[in-house]
Design a protein around this motif. Structure first.
Motif, PDB file in Angstrom:
ATOM      1  N   LEU A   1       1.436  -8.456  16.473  1.00 13.42           N
ATOM      2  CA  LEU A   1       0.928  -8.744  15.128  1.00 13.42           C
ATOM      3  C   LEU A   1       0.743  -7.472  14.314  1.00 13.42           C
ATOM      4  N   ALA A   2       0.099  -6.471  14.916  1.00 16.77           N
ATOM      5  CA  ALA A   2      -0.167  -5.227  14.192  1.00 16.77           C
ATOM      6  C   ALA A   2       1.128  -4.521  13.816  1.00 16.77           C
ATOM      7  N   ARG A   3       2.063  -4.496  14.738  1.00 18.35           N
ATOM      8  CA  ARG A   3       3.340  -3.834  14.439  1.00 18.35           C
ATOM      9  C   ARG A   3       4.121  -4.581  13.369  1.00 18.35           C
ATOM     10  N   SER A   4       3.961  -5.917  13.323  1.00 18.60           N
ATOM     11  CA  SER A   4       4.665  -6.675  12.279  1.00 18.60           C
ATOM     12  C   SER A   4       4.113  -6.337  10.903  1.00 18.60           C
ATOM     13  N   ILE A   5       2.789  -6.108  10.815  1.00 22.70           N
ATOM     14  CA  ILE A   5       2.206  -5.688   9.539  1.00 22.70           C
ATOM     15  C   ILE A   5       2.783  -4.339   9.123  1.00 22.70           C
ATOM     16  N   VAL A   6       2.823  -3.410  10.079  1.00 24.26           N
ATOM     17  CA  VAL A   6       3.362  -2.081   9.793  1.00 24.26           C
ATOM     18  C   VAL A   6       4.813  -2.168   9.348  1.00 24.26           C
ATOM     19  N   HIS A   7       5.629  -2.901  10.090  1.00 20.58           N
ATOM     20  CA  HIS A   7       7.052  -2.983   9.756  1.00 20.58           C
ATOM     21  C   HIS A   7       7.272  -3.656   8.405  1.00 20.58           C
ATOM     22  N   THR A   8       6.481  -4.703   8.138  1.00 23.05           N
ATOM     23  CA  THR A   8       6.642  -5.424   6.872  1.00 23.05           C
ATOM     24  C   THR A   8       6.333  -4.536   5.681  1.00 23.05           C
ATOM     25  N   PHE A   9       5.202  -3.827   5.726  1.00 25.59           N
ATOM     26  CA  PHE A   9       4.728  -3.131   4.533  1.00 25.59           C
ATOM     27  C   PHE A   9       5.157  -1.672   4.435  1.00 25.59           C
ATOM     28  N   THR A  10       5.896  -1.183   5.414  1.00 29.14           N
ATOM     29  CA  THR A  10       6.499   0.142   5.264  1.00 29.14           C
ATOM     30  C   THR A  10       7.973   0.039   4.889  1.00 29.14           C
ATOM     31  N   SER A  11       8.499  -1.182   4.821  1.00 27.44           N
ATOM     32  CA  SER A  11       9.874  -1.380   4.363  1.00 27.44           C
ATOM     33  C   SER A  11       9.922  -1.301   2.835  1.00 27.44           C
ATOM     34  N   PRO A  12      11.098  -1.059   2.251  1.00 29.11           N
ATOM     35  CA  PRO A  12      11.198  -1.046   0.775  1.00 29.11           C
ATOM     36  C   PRO A  12      10.695  -2.335   0.142  1.00 29.11           C
ATOM     37  N   ASN A  13      11.043  -3.474   0.739  1.00 27.79           N
ATOM     38  CA  ASN A  13      10.559  -4.744   0.202  1.00 27.79           C
ATOM     39  C   ASN A  13       9.045  -4.830   0.277  1.00 27.79           C
ATOM     40  N   GLY A  14       8.492  -4.445   1.417  1.00 30.60           N
ATOM     41  CA  GLY A  14       7.050  -4.505   1.598  1.00 30.60           C
ATOM     42  C   GLY A  14       6.311  -3.587   0.654  1.00 30.60           C
ATOM     43  N   GLN A  15       6.853  -2.393   0.425  1.00 33.06           N
ATOM     44  CA  GLN A  15       6.223  -1.467  -0.505  1.00 33.06           C
ATOM     45  C   GLN A  15       6.187  -2.051  -1.912  1.00 33.06           C
ATOM     46  N   ALA A  16       7.264  -2.707  -2.311  1.00 29.93           N
ATOM     47  CA  ALA A  16       7.309  -3.324  -3.639  1.00 29.93           C
ATOM     48  C   ALA A  16       6.305  -4.475  -3.737  1.00 29.93           C
ATOM     49  N   LEU A  17       6.184  -5.252  -2.666  1.00 27.23           N
ATOM     50  CA  LEU A  17       5.231  -6.358  -2.670  1.00 27.23           C
ATOM     51  C   LEU A  17       3.800  -5.849  -2.761  1.00 27.23           C
ATOM     52  N   LEU A  18       3.498  -4.814  -1.997  1.00 27.98           N
ATOM     53  CA  LEU A  18       2.157  -4.235  -2.063  1.00 27.98           C
ATOM     54  C   LEU A  18       1.856  -3.702  -3.459  1.00 27.98           C
ATOM     55  N   ALA A  19       2.830  -3.029  -4.038  1.00 29.15           N
ATOM     56  CA  ALA A  19       2.627  -2.467  -5.376  1.00 29.15           C
ATOM     57  C   ALA A  19       2.331  -3.565  -6.387  1.00 29.15           C
ATOM     58  N   ALA A  20       3.046  -4.683  -6.274  1.00 24.58           N
ATOM     59  CA  ALA A  20       2.826  -5.787  -7.213  1.00 24.58           C
ATOM     60  C   ALA A  20       1.464  -6.423  -6.999  1.00 24.58           C
ATOM     61  N   MET A  21       1.070  -6.607  -5.739  1.00 25.62           N
ATOM     62  CA  MET A  21      -0.172  -7.319  -5.445  1.00 25.62           C
ATOM     63  C   MET A  21      -1.417  -6.476  -5.689  1.00 25.62           C
ATOM     64  N   PHE A  22      -1.276  -5.139  -5.581  1.00 20.76           N
ATOM     65  CA  PHE A  22      -2.477  -4.315  -5.620  1.00 20.76           C
ATOM     66  C   PHE A  22      -2.499  -3.286  -6.754  1.00 20.76           C
ATOM     67  N   THR A  23      -1.387  -3.132  -7.471  1.00 23.50           N
ATOM     68  CA  THR A  23      -1.403  -2.181  -8.589  1.00 23.50           C
ATOM     69  C   THR A  23      -0.850  -2.824  -9.850  1.00 23.50           C
ATOM     70  N   GLY A  24       0.467  -2.936  -9.971  1.00 21.61           N
ATOM     71  CA  GLY A  24       1.088  -3.358 -11.217  1.00 21.61           C
ATOM     72  C   GLY A  24       0.573  -4.664 -11.776  1.00 21.61           C
ATOM     73  N   ALA A  25       0.410  -5.683 -10.924  1.00 20.78           N
ATOM     74  CA  ALA A  25      -0.011  -6.998 -11.415  1.00 20.78           C
ATOM     75  C   ALA A  25      -1.348  -7.417 -10.830  1.00 20.78           C
ATOM     76  N   ALA A  26      -2.049  -6.470 -10.242  1.00 14.76           N
ATOM     77  CA  ALA A  26      -3.261  -6.808  -9.484  1.00 14.76           C
ATOM     78  C   ALA A  26      -4.348  -7.440 -10.348  1.00 14.76           C
ATOM     79  N   HIS A  27      -4.360  -7.137 -11.651  1.00 15.67           N
ATOM     80  CA  HIS A  27      -5.427  -7.631 -12.522  1.00 15.67           C
ATOM     81  C   HIS A  27      -5.219  -9.061 -12.970  1.00 15.67           C
ATOM     82  N   LEU A  28      -4.062  -9.624 -12.699  1.00  7.14           N
ATOM     83  CA  LEU A  28      -3.751 -10.959 -13.197  1.00  7.14           C
ATOM     84  C   LEU A  28      -4.341 -12.030 -12.280  1.00  7.14           C
ATOM     85  N   PRO A  29      -4.964 -13.060 -12.860  1.00  4.39           N
ATOM     86  CA  PRO A  29      -5.556 -14.115 -12.025  1.00  4.39           C
ATOM     87  C   PRO A  29      -4.537 -14.770 -11.097  1.00  4.39           C
ATOM     88  N   GLU A  30      -3.302 -14.954 -11.584  1.00  8.28           N
ATOM     89  CA  GLU A  30      -2.290 -15.593 -10.749  1.00  8.28           C
ATOM     90  C   GLU A  30      -1.981 -14.768  -9.506  1.00  8.28           C
TER      91      GLU A  30
END
Length: 206
Positions: free
Chosen positions: A91-120
């Motif tokens: 489980l822990a390694r899957s989190i690492v692999h998911t969010f250190t990939s280019p796709n995962g980095q983009a998802l994190l950026a959207a969820m926690f920075t670029g669009a983080a303030h939006l209610p949706e």
């Protein structure tokens, strides 16, 4: 006149359209970032007319929230190795692999920075992590049944303890994140769980 926007063949209706639009949304997010994300470009990449997108999603925020929630829910394998330590390591390694990939980095950026303030996006983020916890709970339940963890161990608290040091590095400290990070999180989590501090009553066993 040539365009650098990817073209796509028209797709069918229903579930195929939804899947194509979701995939196009995530591809646009990865390639261009949240600021440049647009319904028009998503529709072009997906091979549908933008009115098709607007019939299902009122704006890019609701589209992105839906795509994020579905993608993250589908991308969570639940291990069943027969032992809690190897299950948690997977489980822990899957989190690492998911969010250190280019796709995962983009998802994190959207969820926690670029669009983080939006209610949706806040709602989608909550849904993603609630779903991740719910899917992983059987890992803890099976370990209790096998006698590897104390009775009353709280699955949600254990899984939050496992994920916390990984997300701290990903989102706050920017320290390196790799399988060593995951394995250390497993050791800390198991030590706490076996000591009884992650039980639902928060009291260690006598």
């Amino acid at each position: 006149m040539c365009s650098d926007q990817p073209s796509a063949q028209p797709v069918g209706r229903g579930a195929k359209v939804r899947a194509a639009v979701h995939a196009a949304t995530l591809a646009e997010l990865v390639n261009k970032g949240y600021a440049a994300l647009s319904v028009e470009h998503v529709a072009q990449r997906a091979g549908v007319h933008k009115t098709t997108v607007y019939r299902r999603w009122k704006d890019r925020e609701s589209l992105l929230a839906d795509a994020l929630a579905e993608h993250m829910a589908m991308d969570i394998p639940v291990p069943d190795t027969g032992a809690i330590e190897s299950d948690l390591r997977a489980l822990a390694r899957s989190i690492v692999h998911t969010f250190t990939s280019p796709n995962g980095q983009a998802l994190l950026a959207a969820m926690f920075t670029g669009a983080a303030h939006l209610p949706e996006i806040a709602t989608a983020r909550r849904h993603v992590f609630d779903d991740r916890l719910a899917r992983a709970e059987p890992v803890v339940t099976r370990a209790i049944q096998r006698g590897e963890l104390p009775g009353g161990t709280d699955p949600a608290e254990l899984l939050k303890t496992l994920a916390a040091p990984i997300y701290l590095r990903l989102l706050i400290t920017a320290d390196p994140v790799d399988e060593t990070t995951a394995d250390q999180a497993v050791r800390v989590t198991l030590t706490a769980a076996r000591a009884g501090v992650l039980r639902t009553d928060s009291q260690p066993p006598l």
